[in-house]
Design a protein around this motif. Sequence first.
Motif, short mmCIF file in Angstrom:
data_model
loop_
_atom_site.label_atom_id
_atom_site.label_comp_id
_atom_site.label_asym_id
_atom_site.label_seq_id
_atom_site.Cartn_x
_atom_site.Cartn_y
_atom_site.Cartn_z
N UNK A 154 -38.81 -9.06 -4.21
CA UNK A 154 -40.11 -9.41 -3.62
C UNK A 154 -40.08 -9.28 -2.10
N UNK A 155 -38.96 -9.66 -1.48
CA UNK A 155 -38.85 -9.58 -0.02
C UNK A 155 -38.80 -8.12 0.43
N UNK A 156 -38.02 -7.30 -0.27
CA UNK A 156 -37.91 -5.88 0.10
C UNK A 156 -39.26 -5.18 -0.08
N UNK A 157 -39.97 -5.51 -1.15
CA UNK A 157 -41.30 -4.93 -1.37
C UNK A 157 -42.25 -5.31 -0.24
N UNK A 158 -42.16 -6.57 0.21
CA UNK A 158 -43.03 -7.01 1.30
C UNK A 158 -42.70 -6.27 2.60
N UNK A 159 -41.42 -5.97 2.81
CA UNK A 159 -41.02 -5.20 3.99
C UNK A 159 -41.63 -3.81 3.93
N UNK A 160 -41.58 -3.17 2.75
CA UNK A 160 -42.17 -1.84 2.60
C UNK A 160 -43.67 -1.87 2.87
N UNK A 161 -44.34 -2.92 2.43
CA UNK A 161 -45.79 -3.00 2.62
C UNK A 161 -46.16 -3.11 4.10
N UNK A 162 -45.26 -3.66 4.89
CA UNK A 162 -45.55 -3.86 6.31
C UNK A 162 -45.19 -2.64 7.16
N UNK A 163 -44.56 -1.64 6.57
CA UNK A 163 -44.26 -0.40 7.29
C UNK A 163 -45.50 0.47 7.32
N UNK A 164 -45.99 0.77 8.51
CA UNK A 164 -47.26 1.49 8.63
C UNK A 164 -47.10 3.00 8.50
N UNK A 165 -46.00 3.55 8.97
CA UNK A 165 -45.86 5.01 8.98
C UNK A 165 -45.10 5.50 7.75
N UNK A 220 -34.96 3.20 -3.07
CA UNK A 220 -35.80 4.32 -3.46
C UNK A 220 -36.74 3.92 -4.59
N UNK A 221 -36.22 3.21 -5.56
CA UNK A 221 -37.04 2.75 -6.69
C UNK A 221 -38.10 1.77 -6.24
N UNK A 222 -37.73 0.85 -5.36
CA UNK A 222 -38.69 -0.15 -4.89
C UNK A 222 -39.76 0.48 -4.01
N UNK A 223 -39.38 1.48 -3.20
CA UNK A 223 -40.38 2.14 -2.36
C UNK A 223 -41.41 2.87 -3.22
N UNK A 224 -40.95 3.53 -4.25
CA UNK A 224 -41.88 4.18 -5.17
C UNK A 224 -42.76 3.16 -5.87
N UNK A 225 -42.18 2.03 -6.20
CA UNK A 225 -42.93 0.98 -6.88
C UNK A 225 -44.04 0.42 -5.99
N UNK A 226 -43.78 0.36 -4.68
CA UNK A 226 -44.72 -0.26 -3.75
C UNK A 226 -45.78 0.69 -3.21
N UNK A 227 -45.56 2.00 -3.37
CA UNK A 227 -46.49 2.97 -2.78
C UNK A 227 -47.82 2.97 -3.53
N UNK A 228 -48.92 2.99 -2.78
CA UNK A 228 -50.26 2.96 -3.39
C UNK A 228 -51.08 4.20 -3.10
N UNK A 229 -50.61 5.08 -2.21
CA UNK A 229 -51.40 6.25 -1.81
C UNK A 229 -50.56 7.52 -1.90
N UNK A 230 -51.17 8.58 -2.44
CA UNK A 230 -50.54 9.90 -2.48
C UNK A 230 -51.47 10.92 -1.84
N UNK A 231 -50.88 11.84 -1.05
CA UNK A 231 -51.63 12.95 -0.46
C UNK A 231 -50.99 14.25 -0.92
N UNK A 232 -51.78 15.11 -1.55
CA UNK A 232 -51.26 16.32 -2.18
C UNK A 232 -51.96 17.53 -1.59
N UNK A 233 -51.18 18.49 -1.11
CA UNK A 233 -51.73 19.75 -0.65
C UNK A 233 -51.63 20.78 -1.75
N UNK A 234 -51.86 22.04 -1.39
CA UNK A 234 -51.75 23.11 -2.38
C UNK A 234 -50.29 23.28 -2.79
N UNK A 235 -50.05 23.56 -4.06
CA UNK A 235 -48.71 23.82 -4.57
C UNK A 235 -48.80 24.89 -5.64
N UNK A 236 -47.65 25.47 -6.03
CA UNK A 236 -47.68 26.59 -6.95
C UNK A 236 -47.89 26.16 -8.40
N UNK A 237 -47.60 24.90 -8.70
CA UNK A 237 -47.84 24.38 -10.06
C UNK A 237 -48.47 23.01 -9.94
#
Length: 610
Positions: A14-25, A40-57
């Motif tokens: 819970x503490x590590x997740x809160x640290x990730x939430x407070x990182x702005x960049x 790595x697992x916790x950062x993926x768990x805490x992420x709420x936004x994805x930005x996707x550009x063009x890709x081949x698949x």
Amino acid sequence: MRGHDWINNSLPEEIILEIFRRLESKPSRDACSLVCKRWLSLERFSRTTLRIGASFSPDEFVSLLSRRFLHITSIHVDERLSVTLPSLSPSPIRKRGRNSSSPSSSKRKKLNAKTHSAAENVESCSLTDVGLTALANGFPRIENLSLIWCPNVSSAGLHSLAEKCTSLRSLDLQGCFVGDKGLAAVGKFCKQLEELNLRFCEGLTDIGVIDLVVGCAKSLKSIGVAASNKITDLSLEAVGSHCKLLEVLFLDSEYIHDKGLIAVAQGCNRLKDLKLQCVGVTDKAFGAVGDLCTSLERLALYSFQHFTDKGMRAIGKGCKKLKNLTLSDCYFVTCKGLEAIANGCKELTRIEINGCHNIGTYGVEAVGKSCPRLNELALLYCQRIGNSALQEIGKGCKSLEILQLVDCSGIGDNAMCSIAKGCRNLKKLHIRRCYEIGNKGIIAIGKHCKSLTELSLRFCDKVGDQALIAIGKGCSLQQLNVSGCNHISDAGISAIAKGCPQLTHLDISVLQNIGDMPLVELGEGCPMLKDVVLSHCHNITDSGLNHLVQKCTLLESCHMVYCPGITSVGVATVVSSCPHIKKVLIEKWKVSERTTRRAGSVITYLCMDL
């Protein structure tokens, strides 16, 4: 003690997740995710936004993301972003043992074959209905979705998305060729939708828009429509009849007339933000807006041919809460119309007048006399506005922080002196091609405006070293642009280097009297410099550039085209000395093969081979 993991053993998730939430960049989050597998697992768990550009698949890519990120609520797909093709050049030959056809070389051949196939079929880079269905299956709790210029998405995919993502609150379909059935499905299933952008959706008609409006009537707050020739007043009449909570309306259409806008004004009394480019709308519609939209705070009008002072008087009389006004190419609005707005809307904090040739000095004087809360003023291509206009602004608008002047030939030093003495909280001053503004006005700015952080004086021929010396003594600039100010020489830039240690952005392009010495002093005095533009500076050489980059290690961008004194050695120095460099703009013939191999991804060429 060495060998012990104190952080992971002591901190709960819970503490590590809160640290990730407070990182702005995002870079900070990415760096933390590389610490260990747990992070790595916790950062993926805490992420709420994805930005996707063009890709081949893109369809497969969306499926992969849905398995890695489980709590995404916002997805932005923008296919305007270019696709970076893998290098097609052969890999360097390496000496091996007796067997030259190793498994790795076989894989390389397959990769090159796939790359050639992908390059031949660029259309495969577009998200399709299959990908949109995968997105819906993988992210059913999504609330915000942007699909920017995704031409292969159709009503079928949108229907699948709407059916599964019922929590959707914001939907941006700019440039998507979706049809009425898809939009109707959104109205049927997404009852919480608040924001809708339909700019450049050519496949839509009134039928689809009306179905959506009826379905989302209790939640819809923002609508944007542009260049959709089959969306007419019928859609706006439906909006006025059903969307009582509407607050934001953006319209850019030749097929919208008074009838539609009047319907919105009559039915949407909570309207706060109105942005229009509709040649068919006249003063009659703005009479209704002024009478009924008393909550209006932001009004932007572009290229109106039938909007006159009569409409301005209606707005000034009824919209007392108006704070932000933009008038662009409204040729039939005069000083009397602007005066009516100024006298009626005392809460105005921002005004932009762009190319309204019948607005002159008297109108801006009225703003200075009646709008004491004005925070930002932009006067663009206003040839009829003279010094006394800004003198009144200086007297009456003490809260002014941002001033922008472009091609205002009637404004000179006297006006700037009045601004400097009266608007001492000025933070941003941007001036371009105002040929009557010289040293006297800018010296006054340096003397009185101690909070100034951004100064742009592009192609102001009368501004010289004395002005920058005063700025260096009086202001701690973060951004400076003096491109094309031919009277500025080494002394002026050196004064900035000594007086503005917080400088991060500098543009001294097209200055013929600048040599290497100011670059040396910039390196010594401005270690936070991130972006520098040196193009068309004929007296700058590799030596000065070397001194600059050795000390400015945070440099991210460097433009240096048409600088005959800068050679391939200087380019190599920049890319090797600046670990954060992201873009170098230079002529292609100045980049050596070694530099290309080392930093080809950050180099942008002025001219490409034909």
